[in-house]
Motif scaffolding. Structure first.
Motif, PDB file in Angstrom:
ATOM      1  N   GLY A  85       6.624  13.582   6.049  1.00  0.00           N
ATOM      2  CA  GLY A  85       5.702  14.418   5.269  1.00  0.00           C
ATOM      3  C   GLY A  85       5.185  15.535   6.157  1.00  0.00           C
ATOM      4  N   PHE A  86       3.982  16.022   5.871  1.00  0.00           N
ATOM      5  CA  PHE A  86       3.449  17.110   6.680  1.00  0.00           C
ATOM      6  C   PHE A  86       3.311  16.700   8.146  1.00  0.00           C
ATOM      7  N   THR A  87       2.744  15.502   8.381  1.00  0.00           N
ATOM      8  CA  THR A  87       2.499  15.084   9.770  1.00  0.00           C
ATOM      9  C   THR A  87       3.811  14.929  10.539  1.00  0.00           C
ATOM     10  N   GLY A  88       4.821  14.338   9.888  1.00  0.00           N
ATOM     11  CA  GLY A  88       6.112  14.167  10.551  1.00  0.00           C
ATOM     12  C   GLY A  88       6.715  15.514  10.927  1.00  0.00           C
TER      13      GLY A  88
ATOM     14  N   VAL B 169      12.771   9.928  10.309  1.00  0.00           N
ATOM     15  CA  VAL B 169      13.060   8.925   9.274  1.00  0.00           C
ATOM     16  C   VAL B 169      12.239   9.251   8.033  1.00  0.00           C
ATOM     17  N   GLU B 170      12.895   9.520   6.935  1.00  0.00           N
ATOM     18  CA  GLU B 170      12.169   9.843   5.699  1.00  0.00           C
ATOM     19  C   GLU B 170      13.048   9.447   4.502  1.00  0.00           C
ATOM     20  N   PRO B 171      12.545   8.544   3.649  1.00  0.00           N
ATOM     21  CA  PRO B 171      13.381   8.086   2.533  1.00  0.00           C
ATOM     22  C   PRO B 171      13.544   9.115   1.419  1.00  0.00           C
TER      23      PRO B 171
ATOM     24  N   GLY C  90       5.777  15.872   1.745  1.00  0.00           N
ATOM     25  CA  GLY C  90       4.926  14.703   1.603  1.00  0.00           C
ATOM     26  C   GLY C  90       4.152  14.709   0.304  1.00  0.00           C
ATOM     27  N   VAL C  91       3.114  13.903   0.278  1.00  0.00           N
ATOM     28  CA  VAL C  91       2.371  13.703  -0.964  1.00  0.00           C
ATOM     29  C   VAL C  91       1.554  14.944  -1.333  1.00  0.00           C
ATOM     30  N   ALA C  92       1.148  15.733  -0.361  1.00  0.00           N
ATOM     31  CA  ALA C  92       0.234  16.847  -0.654  1.00  0.00           C
ATOM     32  C   ALA C  92       0.947  18.127  -1.076  1.00  0.00           C
ATOM     33  N   TYR C  93       2.121  18.392  -0.515  1.00  0.00           N
ATOM     34  CA  TYR C  93       2.724  19.718  -0.687  1.00  0.00           C
ATOM     35  C   TYR C  93       4.058  19.671  -1.424  1.00  0.00           C
ATOM     36  N   GLY C  94       4.207  18.643  -2.255  1.00  0.00           N
ATOM     37  CA  GLY C  94       5.435  18.473  -3.026  1.00  0.00           C
ATOM     38  C   GLY C  94       5.360  19.186  -4.356  1.00  0.00           C
TER      39      GLY C  94
ATOM     40  N   LEU D 207      -4.132  25.003  -2.583  1.00  0.00           N
ATOM     41  CA  LEU D 207      -4.667  24.514  -1.309  1.00  0.00           C
ATOM     42  C   LEU D 207      -6.181  24.595  -1.382  1.00  0.00           C
ATOM     43  N   ASN D 208      -6.855  23.722  -0.659  1.00  0.00           N
ATOM     44  CA  ASN D 208      -8.315  23.835  -0.635  1.00  0.00           C
ATOM     45  C   ASN D 208      -8.789  24.460   0.672  1.00  0.00           C
ATOM     46  N   VAL D 209      -7.872  25.115   1.358  1.00  0.00           N
ATOM     47  CA  VAL D 209      -8.195  25.815   2.613  1.00  0.00           C
ATOM     48  C   VAL D 209      -7.640  27.235   2.484  1.00  0.00           C
TER      49      VAL D 209
ATOM     50  N   VAL E 187      13.913   3.769   4.684  1.00  0.00           N
ATOM     51  CA  VAL E 187      12.563   3.265   4.955  1.00  0.00           C
ATOM     52  C   VAL E 187      12.620   2.445   6.241  1.00  0.00           C
ATOM     53  N   ALA E 188      11.730   2.715   7.174  1.00  0.00           N
ATOM     54  CA  ALA E 188      11.662   1.887   8.388  1.00  0.00           C
ATOM     55  C   ALA E 188      10.942   0.586   8.032  1.00  0.00           C
ATOM     56  N   THR E 189      11.573  -0.529   8.329  1.00  0.00           N
ATOM     57  CA  THR E 189      11.005  -1.821   7.913  1.00  0.00           C
ATOM     58  C   THR E 189      10.447  -2.609   9.101  1.00  0.00           C
TER      59      THR E 189
ATOM     60  N   THR F   2       3.378   7.857   8.873  1.00  0.00           N
ATOM     61  CA  THR F   2       3.613   7.283   7.534  1.00  0.00           C
ATOM     62  C   THR F   2       2.378   7.369   6.638  1.00  0.00           C
ATOM     63  N   ALA F   3       1.272   7.843   7.151  1.00  0.00           N
ATOM     64  CA  ALA F   3       0.028   8.041   6.377  1.00  0.00           C
ATOM     65  C   ALA F   3      -0.263   6.846   5.483  1.00  0.00           C
ATOM     66  N   TYR F   4      -0.149   7.068   4.181  1.00  0.00           N
ATOM     67  CA  TYR F   4      -0.583   6.047   3.221  1.00  0.00           C
ATOM     68  C   TYR F   4       0.555   5.127   2.793  1.00  0.00           C
TER      69      TYR F   4
ATOM     70  N   ILE G 147      -9.307  13.528  10.686  1.00  0.00           N
ATOM     71  CA  ILE G 147      -7.911  13.646  11.142  1.00  0.00           C
ATOM     72  C   ILE G 147      -6.942  13.646   9.952  1.00  0.00           C
ATOM     73  N   THR G 148      -7.456  13.980   8.761  1.00  0.00           N
ATOM     74  CA  THR G 148      -6.567  13.914   7.602  1.00  0.00           C
ATOM     75  C   THR G 148      -6.133  15.294   7.100  1.00  0.00           C
ATOM     76  N   ALA G 149      -6.661  16.364   7.683  1.00  0.00           N
ATOM     77  CA  ALA G 149      -6.310  17.696   7.161  1.00  0.00           C
ATOM     78  C   ALA G 149      -5.478  18.478   8.179  1.00  0.00           C
ATOM     79  N   VAL G 150      -4.929  19.584   7.697  1.00  0.00           N
ATOM     80  CA  VAL G 150      -3.910  20.314   8.463  1.00  0.00           C
ATOM     81  C   VAL G 150      -4.340  20.688   9.896  1.00  0.00           C
ATOM     82  N   PRO G 151      -5.478  21.368  10.092  1.00  0.00           N
ATOM     83  CA  PRO G 151      -5.764  21.837  11.472  1.00  0.00           C
ATOM     84  C   PRO G 151      -5.854  20.693  12.479  1.00  0.00           C
TER      85      PRO G 151
HETATM   86  C1  LIG Z   1      -3.249  15.858  -2.878  1.00  0.00           C
HETATM   87  C2  LIG Z   1      -3.604  16.301  -1.500  1.00  0.00           C
HETATM   88  C3  LIG Z   1      -3.928  17.625  -1.248  1.00  0.00           C
HETATM   89  C4  LIG Z   1      -4.274  18.047   0.027  1.00  0.00           C
HETATM   90  N1  LIG Z   1      -4.591  19.346   0.243  1.00  0.00           N
HETATM   91  C5  LIG Z   1      -4.913  19.758   1.490  1.00  0.00           C
HETATM   92  C6  LIG Z   1      -5.236  21.130   1.765  1.00  0.00           C
HETATM   93  O1  LIG Z   1      -5.269  21.960   0.858  1.00  0.00           O
HETATM   94  N2  LIG Z   1      -5.525  21.476   3.041  1.00  0.00           N
HETATM   95  C7  LIG Z   1      -5.533  20.559   4.064  1.00  0.00           C
HETATM   96  O2  LIG Z   1      -5.811  20.909   5.207  1.00  0.00           O
HETATM   97  N3  LIG Z   1      -5.236  19.267   3.829  1.00  0.00           N
HETATM   98  C8  LIG Z   1      -4.935  18.862   2.578  1.00  0.00           C
HETATM   99  N4  LIG Z   1      -4.628  17.552   2.349  1.00  0.00           N
HETATM  100  C9  LIG Z   1      -4.675  16.616   3.486  1.00  0.00           C
HETATM  101  C10 LIG Z   1      -3.455  16.603   4.398  1.00  0.00           C
HETATM  102  O3  LIG Z   1      -2.731  17.771   4.476  1.00  0.00           O
HETATM  103  C11 LIG Z   1      -2.591  15.418   4.112  1.00  0.00           C
HETATM  104  O4  LIG Z   1      -3.334  14.268   4.320  1.00  0.00           O
HETATM  105  C12 LIG Z   1      -1.318  15.468   4.946  1.00  0.00           C
HETATM  106  O5  LIG Z   1      -0.415  16.119   4.143  1.00  0.00           O
HETATM  107  C13 LIG Z   1      -0.865  14.132   5.423  1.00  0.00           C
HETATM  108  O6  LIG Z   1       0.517  14.190   5.648  1.00  0.00           O
HETATM  109  P1  LIG Z   1       1.328  12.936   6.119  1.00  0.00           P
HETATM  110  O7  LIG Z   1       2.679  13.417   6.458  1.00  0.00           O
HETATM  111  O8  LIG Z   1       0.557  12.216   7.162  1.00  0.00           O
HETATM  112  O9  LIG Z   1       1.339  11.984   4.860  1.00  0.00           O
HETATM  113  P2  LIG Z   1       2.327  11.980   3.600  1.00  0.00           P
HETATM  114  O10 LIG Z   1       2.405  13.317   3.013  1.00  0.00           O
HETATM  115  O11 LIG Z   1       1.873  10.857   2.742  1.00  0.00           O
HETATM  116  O12 LIG Z   1       3.735  11.639   4.215  1.00  0.00           O
HETATM  117  C14 LIG Z   1       4.048  10.379   4.720  1.00  0.00           C
HETATM  118  C15 LIG Z   1       5.539  10.241   4.640  1.00  0.00           C
HETATM  119  O13 LIG Z   1       5.909   9.033   5.267  1.00  0.00           O
HETATM  120  C16 LIG Z   1       6.976   8.454   4.548  1.00  0.00           C
HETATM  121  N5  LIG Z   1       6.944   7.018   4.818  1.00  0.00           N
HETATM  122  C17 LIG Z   1       5.955   6.142   4.554  1.00  0.00           C
HETATM  123  N6  LIG Z   1       6.289   4.914   4.977  1.00  0.00           N
HETATM  124  C18 LIG Z   1       7.519   5.009   5.550  1.00  0.00           C
HETATM  125  C19 LIG Z   1       8.402   4.086   6.178  1.00  0.00           C
HETATM  126  N7  LIG Z   1       8.096   2.798   6.317  1.00  0.00           N
HETATM  127  N8  LIG Z   1       9.595   4.549   6.638  1.00  0.00           N
HETATM  128  C20 LIG Z   1       9.922   5.865   6.514  1.00  0.00           C
HETATM  129  N9  LIG Z   1       9.121   6.782   5.929  1.00  0.00           N
HETATM  130  C21 LIG Z   1       7.935   6.358   5.451  1.00  0.00           C
HETATM  131  C22 LIG Z   1       6.695   8.801   3.088  1.00  0.00           C
HETATM  132  O14 LIG Z   1       7.884   8.811   2.339  1.00  0.00           O
HETATM  133  C23 LIG Z   1       6.059  10.180   3.208  1.00  0.00           C
HETATM  134  O15 LIG Z   1       6.967  11.230   3.009  1.00  0.00           O
HETATM  135  C24 LIG Z   1      -4.280  17.116   1.085  1.00  0.00           C
HETATM  136  C25 LIG Z   1      -3.950  15.781   0.841  1.00  0.00           C
HETATM  137  C26 LIG Z   1      -3.609  15.369  -0.431  1.00  0.00           C
HETATM  138  C27 LIG Z   1      -3.257  13.927  -0.672  1.00  0.00           C
END
Ligand SMILES: Cc1cc2nc3c(=O)[nH]c(=O)nc-3n(C[C@H](O)[C@H](O)[C@H](O)COP(=O)(O)OP(=O)(O)OC[C@H]3O[C@@H](n4cnc5c(N)ncnc54)[C@H](O)[C@@H]3O)c2cc1C
Length: 462
Positions: free
Chosen positions: A14-17, A37-39, A46-50, A58-60, A132-134, A162-164, A430-434
């Motif tokens: 997702g974004f963090t990866g 690794v991404e399924p 990821g969940v936010a930017y799909g 965006l809220n920023v 999926v990493a198990t 893997t965030a949530y 630690i949940t937002a982009v910057p």
């Molecule tokens: C709806 C929403 C809107 C947001 N808007 C903003 C914004 O405007 N500005 C801002 O700064 N922040 C925003 N955020 C916050 C922030 O950007 C997100 O929290 C951030 O995108 C987190 O990314 P992530 O990659 O950690 O998580 P995710 O996007 O959830 O990605 C995690 C990835 O891990 C994969 N994964 C999970 N388990 C496994 C496994 N076992 N093996 C392999 N892959 C796995 C999933 O498939 C998924 O693609 C928003 C968050 C959300 C939810």
């Protein structure tokens, strides 16, 4: 014999990866192997930017987003180049800086930057594992990773992003906020309940209106706090003069006084909140666990409503929903949501009452937010062997500010990082982009400094 290159495995694309990969590609200045690794097929989004709703904003502000550490205006410059058509229109650049662009566009930008970063490093071997990493098991200085539909792999470094997890659990039993229902299932409904009153609720409500839903919305939340608006223009963080108190009550009082003082001097209160945000990781880590727990129980809804804000225009639309009676806000807790024919029957306990009431609606969405899944087989495998441990609040894993995972016995586990939302219980902000981008950069810096002795010697085949 020669040294085998370092193998870095990023779990979660997702974004963090994507941010972690980009940081490694920028910081590790010798050849290495990068495994992502991404399924799903939507690497970088990821969940936010799909693609859930192309119009979700965006809220920023554009000027405050970047996936490249140390290049704060990168998303602004990228967006400008998409629109400018070579005219170098300064007014457009300034205007864009303060706008809130669609989240999907940000996802496109992140993907582009990821693949550019890979292309720029001919000495890095990229492997994308669509699985999926198990499990992840530490053996000596290396990790062995298993997958649901791919060969086992070994890595020197594992970056968990893997965030949530894969399937957000919905404790109430209502629909997940981004469950893609056919538009006619939304437009045909007469009543809708939204559980939770944060930014996700706003996304779902306005998305339903766009899909033609004209009925009544009941928003249910324990405290009834709705997101506040951003200031009309971007604000410069204003020093809050916050003491490093270890008492939550002193901190909340100091923030309230600083906000009132700022407003008295015609500075928006948002400037104070932005300033607190920038030192929030330090403040959080300085608080005793009991005070952190007190924050989670009592202050979080109010803080979140001020910290996670809405663009002014979106806030205006939300206000209009309530002012014009199309939406109502109920303070209370939904204890259960059951299917009732084509709709839902919610059991609801109003705030301050022991009485449980039933509410029947055509559609019900749980917008209370995501939590990392500590029970996923991957996280469980790390916790079971003592390489990782949950944080004190069980919101994620115990980590250091650069994401390094703390072991069950205390010290960090060499080569293991948990980045982004997985570290919320340890770092809070630690949940937002910057913050995610800064953390990924710090993690990559520490990898760049890894002594070559960490790399294995392999026999040359010819
Ligand atoms: C709806 C929403 C809107 C947001 N808007 C903003 C914004 O405007 N500005 C801002 O700064 N922040 C925003 N955020 C916050 C922030 O950007 C997100 O929290 C951030 O995108 C987190 O990314 P992530 O990659 O950690 O998580 P995710 O996007 O959830 O990605 C995690 C990835 O891990 C994969 N994964 C999970 N388990 C496994 C496994 N076992 N093996 C392999 N892959 C796995 C999933 O498939 C998924 O693609 C928003 C968050 C959300 C939810």
């Amino acid at each position: 014999m020669r040294k085998a290159p370092l193998t870095v495995c990023v779990v979660g694309g997702g974004f963090t990866g994507a941010a972690a990969s980009i940081a490694c590609l920028a910081r590790i200045d010798r050849p290495f192997r990068l495994i992502v690794v991404e399924p799903s097929a939507s690497l970088g989004r990821g969940v936010a930017y799909g693609a859930h709703h192309p119009l979700h904003l965006l809220n920023v502000r554009t000027r405050d987003l970047s996936v490249r550490a140390g290049q704060p205006g990168d998303f602004l410059n990228w967006a400008f180049r998409q629109l400018d058509q070579g005219e170098n229109h300064a007014g457009l650049h300034d205007g864009l800086a303060h706008t809130f662009l669609p989240r999907q566009l940000f996802g496109e930008y992140v993907r582009e930057r990821f693949f550019e970063a890979v292309e720029g490093r001919g000495d890095v071997e990229l492997q994308i594992v669509n699985a999926v990493a198990t499990s992840c098991v530490k053996e000596g200085n290396r990790f062995t990773l298993c997958f649901d539909r791919a060969e086992t792999l070994q890595a020197d470094v594992v970056l968990l992003a893997t965030a949530y997890g894969l399937h957000a659990s919905i404790p109430t039993g209502a629909l997940a906020p981004f469950d893609a229902l056919p538009p006619e299932r939304i437009s045909g409904a007469k009543t809708m309940a939204l559980i939770g009153s944060g930014l996700t609720m706003v996304d779902v409500l306005l998305g339903a209106r766009r899909d033609g839903f004209q009925g009544k919305v009941t928003v249910i939340s324990k405290r009834g706090q709705l997101p506040r608006p951003h200031a009309s223009k971007g604000v410069v963080p204003r020093e809050s003069g916050l003491s490093r108190s270890k008492r939550l009550s002193s901190l909340t009082t100091a923030v309230a006084i600083a906000c009132a003082a700022a407003e008295a001097h015609r500075t928006p209160w948002q400037a104070v909140i932005n300033s607190v945000r920038s030192s929030l990781q330090d403040i959080w880590q300085g608080l005793p666990v009991e005070e952190q727990a007190r924050f989670l129980r009592h202050v979080r809804p109010l803080w979140d409503a001020h910290r996670h804000r809405l663009p002014l225009e979106v806030h205006g639309r939300l206000q209009a929903e309530f002012n014009e009676g199309r939406a109502v806000l109920l303070r209370g807790q939904v204890t259960k949501a059951e299917r009732d024919g084509d709709g839902f029957r919610l059991m609801l306990r109003p705030r301050g009452s022991q009485r449980v009431e039933a509410l029947t609606v055509d559609r019900a969405f749980d917008c209370t937010g995501h939590r990392p899944d500590l029970n996923s087989p991957l996280i469980q495998s790390l916790v079971a062997q003592g390489a990782a441990r949950p944080d004190a609040h069980r919101l994620g894993l115990a980590v250091e500010p650069n994401g390094q995972v703390l072991s069950k016995s205390g010290p960090p586990t060499r080569g293991l990082f948990a980045l982004g939302p997985l570290g919320q219980g340890s770092l809070w902000e630690i949940t937002a982009v910057p913050e995610i981008v800064r953390q990924c950069d710090a993690a990559a810096q520490s990898l760049a400094a890894l002594e070559p002795s960490a790399e294995r010697e392999v026999e040359l085949s010819s």
